[in-house]
Design an enzyme around this catalytic site. Structure first.
Site, PDB file in Angstrom:
ATOM      1  N   HIS A 313       0.927  -1.278  -0.055  1.00 15.98           N
ATOM      2  CA  HIS A 313       0.036   0.008  -0.049  1.00 15.98           C
ATOM      3  C   HIS A 313       0.883   1.263   0.001  1.00 15.98           C
ATOM      4  O   HIS A 313       1.886   1.355   0.740  1.00 15.98           O
ATOM      5  CB  HIS A 313      -0.783  -0.138   1.216  1.00 15.98           C
ATOM      6  CG  HIS A 313      -2.055   0.883   1.017  1.00 15.98           C
ATOM      7  ND1 HIS A 313      -1.995   2.009   1.134  1.00 15.98           N
ATOM      8  CD2 HIS A 313      -3.329   0.766   0.788  1.00 15.98           C
ATOM      9  CE1 HIS A 313      -3.091   2.875   1.189  1.00 15.98           C
ATOM     10  NE2 HIS A 313      -4.147   2.008   0.845  1.00 15.98           N
ATOM     11  N   ASP A 370      -7.958  -5.415  -0.308  1.00 20.53           N
ATOM     12  CA  ASP A 370      -8.319  -6.096  -1.334  1.00 20.53           C
ATOM     13  C   ASP A 370      -7.949  -7.688  -1.179  1.00 20.53           C
ATOM     14  O   ASP A 370      -8.537  -8.493  -1.942  1.00 20.53           O
ATOM     15  CB  ASP A 370      -7.767  -5.545  -2.755  1.00 20.53           C
ATOM     16  CG  ASP A 370      -8.572  -4.354  -3.110  1.00 20.53           C
ATOM     17  OD1 ASP A 370      -7.694  -3.505  -3.373  1.00 20.53           O
ATOM     18  OD2 ASP A 370      -9.625  -4.033  -3.043  1.00 20.53           O
TER      19      ASP A 370
END
Ligand code: SDX
Length: 435
Positions: A313, A370
């Site tokens: 991320h 996700d």
């Protein structure tokens, strides 16, 4: 760079070669890193700044969401995501993101009633679906359909009118699920259903997706509850790529339907919201826990562009708090639905192997929002191609909240980044005969 003696109110940058300095004001938010306002940098020094990917550049001031990537903190209007996940609902979170405060019972009832009574599509709108091939990706259909909403509200797009701005936000939160479900049903040749006002937001969506005219739909209430929690977790995330896209398009004065359509397009990318679909395909390709290490080794190999989708991320250099919540709920939802999905074992082994591997530890690559969500969507019978559409339904609340915040800012200006030019210097045209 030196800080002047007024306690961080400004920073002095000195270009010793040119023998000049510039004092830049420090802009400090309620929380988070202090920022340097570089508005006058070019005028006073002739320098631009260069920050591909905007790793350390604030594009705006916002009160909607705060993320502390090092600590794994996510706040919606100051409320920790963990508390909202446990105690709130998606529609209440949508109200919070739009209005800045949690609603009282009367305010929520009015908001719920208004959203519920704007869920239908114009009948002519359905004909757009017949223009798509049945095997079109639902994100392609959704992007086109949402952008064309402007054609149905062209006389209600005066962005100077706060009520018209508010109505556009309500319409988008209300209609995106209806349109998303219609895209899915077009792809499987089922007739489009009408939204049922007696159902809550997520139950209504599941009916729009799966109800058939020939028999009543038996829905396990666990499904709507799981979906509501996933929507809360996906509702907003500060200035991510799709929200920044919505803001950039909004800064030109484009209508909100065009802004959200642009956000949907940005979200579709596998580096962003498209990752949830890519994770499931990756887990299916790995197939078995015994092949997890091969995947981890490929992800580390610089000669292989393979990545562990759902990992890493830009902001979180710790666990994504949403991933932690989703991981826990995955076990609970599959157990309550009586689903035994071998991919969950593959995902857990993959996470375990990566988190023990120096390559991932050194780069602070953790599972993101996700990584596990697709396993739940699969258990809810949501097809893989619809996973990013689910993300878009939830993120519409965040997109319209940021769009409203931007539109309400009287100092708002068009976004227009500069560049480092690497092309040819000026040169004269050479006629074809002489080339
Ligand atoms: C979302 O911004 C948001 O808030 C987004 C989001 C939201 O709610 O809106 O949180 C939703 O988009 C989550 C991210 C979903 N994407 C994926 O899961 C795709 C896989 N992850 C990545 O491609 C990547 O981690 C990003 C895109 C998420 C972040 O990219 P960055 O910050 O530009 O990091 P990078 O690509 O520069 O990677 C840094 C290093 C590199 O190695 P080195 O050059 O240092 O040797 O980490 C490596 C990368 O190769 N790396 C990975 C990796 N992610 C980064 N290596 C293997 N597998 C990965 N998944």
């Amino acid at each position: 760079m030196s800080q002047n003696d007024n306690g961080h109110k400004s920073v002095v940058l000195t270009d010793s070669a040119a023998g000049r300095s510039v004092e830049l004001p420090v802009v400090q938010g309620t929380l988070g890193a202090p920022t340097l306002n570089i508005g006058k940098l070019y005028k006073e020094t002739g320098y631009f700044t260069f920050d591909p990917g905007f790793t350390a550049t604030a594009s705006c001031q916002s009160a909607v969401t705060y993320i502390d990537g090092d600590e794994g903190v996510l706040l919606y209007r100051g409320y920790p995501i963990e508390q909202l996940a446990k105690q709130s609902s998606f529609l209440e979170v949508a109200y919070l993101l739009l209005n800045g405060e949690l609603p009282n019972a009367k305010q929520f009832q009015a908001f719920d009633h208004e959203v519920t009574h704007h869920t239908m599509m114009h009948e002519a709108f359905k004909s757009f679906l017949h223009g798509f091939r049945h095997d079109a990706h639902p994100m392609a259909m959704l992007c086109g359909m949402i952008g064309s909403l402007a054609a149905f509200y062209h006389d209600d797009l005066d962005l100077d009118d706060p009520e018209q701005r508010r109505m556009a936000a309500i319409r988008l939160i209300a209609k995106v699920p209806t349109i998303a479900a219609a895209c899915y049903r077009h792809s499987i040749g089922w007739p489009v259903r009408y939204p049922r006002n007696n159902l809550d937001y997520c139950t209504r969506f599941l009916h729009l997706m799966f109800e058939v005219p020939s028999e009543p739909l038996e829905l396990n209430p666990v499904a709507a509850k799981a979906l509501d929690l996933l929507f809360i977790l996906h509702a907003d995330h500060e200035q991510n790529a799709s929200t920044s896209t919505v803001r950039l398009v909004g800064s030109t004065g484009a209508n909100p339907y065009a802004c959200v359509a642009a956000g949907i397009a940005a979200l579709w990318g596998p580096a962003h919201g498209g990752a949830n679909e890519a994770v499931l395909k990756m887990l299916e390709e790995i197939g078995d826990a015994s092949r997890v290490q091969t995947a981890v080794d490929r992800a580390k190999d610089k000669n292989d562009d393979y990545r562990l989708m759902g990992f890493g991320h830009r902001v979180y250099k710790n666990f994504d708090p949403r991933a932690t919540i989703i991981r826990e709920m995955t076990h609970e939802v599959l157990r309550e639905l009586g689903v035994n999905d071998p991919l969950l074992e593959v995902a857990m082994k993959l996470e375990e192997a990566a988190l023990k591997d120096d390559y991932f530890v050194e780069r602070k690559l953790y599972p993101n929002v996700d990584f596990y969500s697709g396993i739940i969507y699969k258990a809810l019978n949501i097809p893989t191609e619809m996973f990013t559409v689910m993300f878009a339904i939830a993120r519409t609340a965040g997109w319209v909240a940021h769009w409203l915040e931007q539109q309400n800012d009287p100092a708002g200006r068009i976004g227009r980044p500069r560049q480092v030019y690497t092309g040819a210097a000026s040169r004269d045209y050479v006629p074809m005969a002489k080339r």
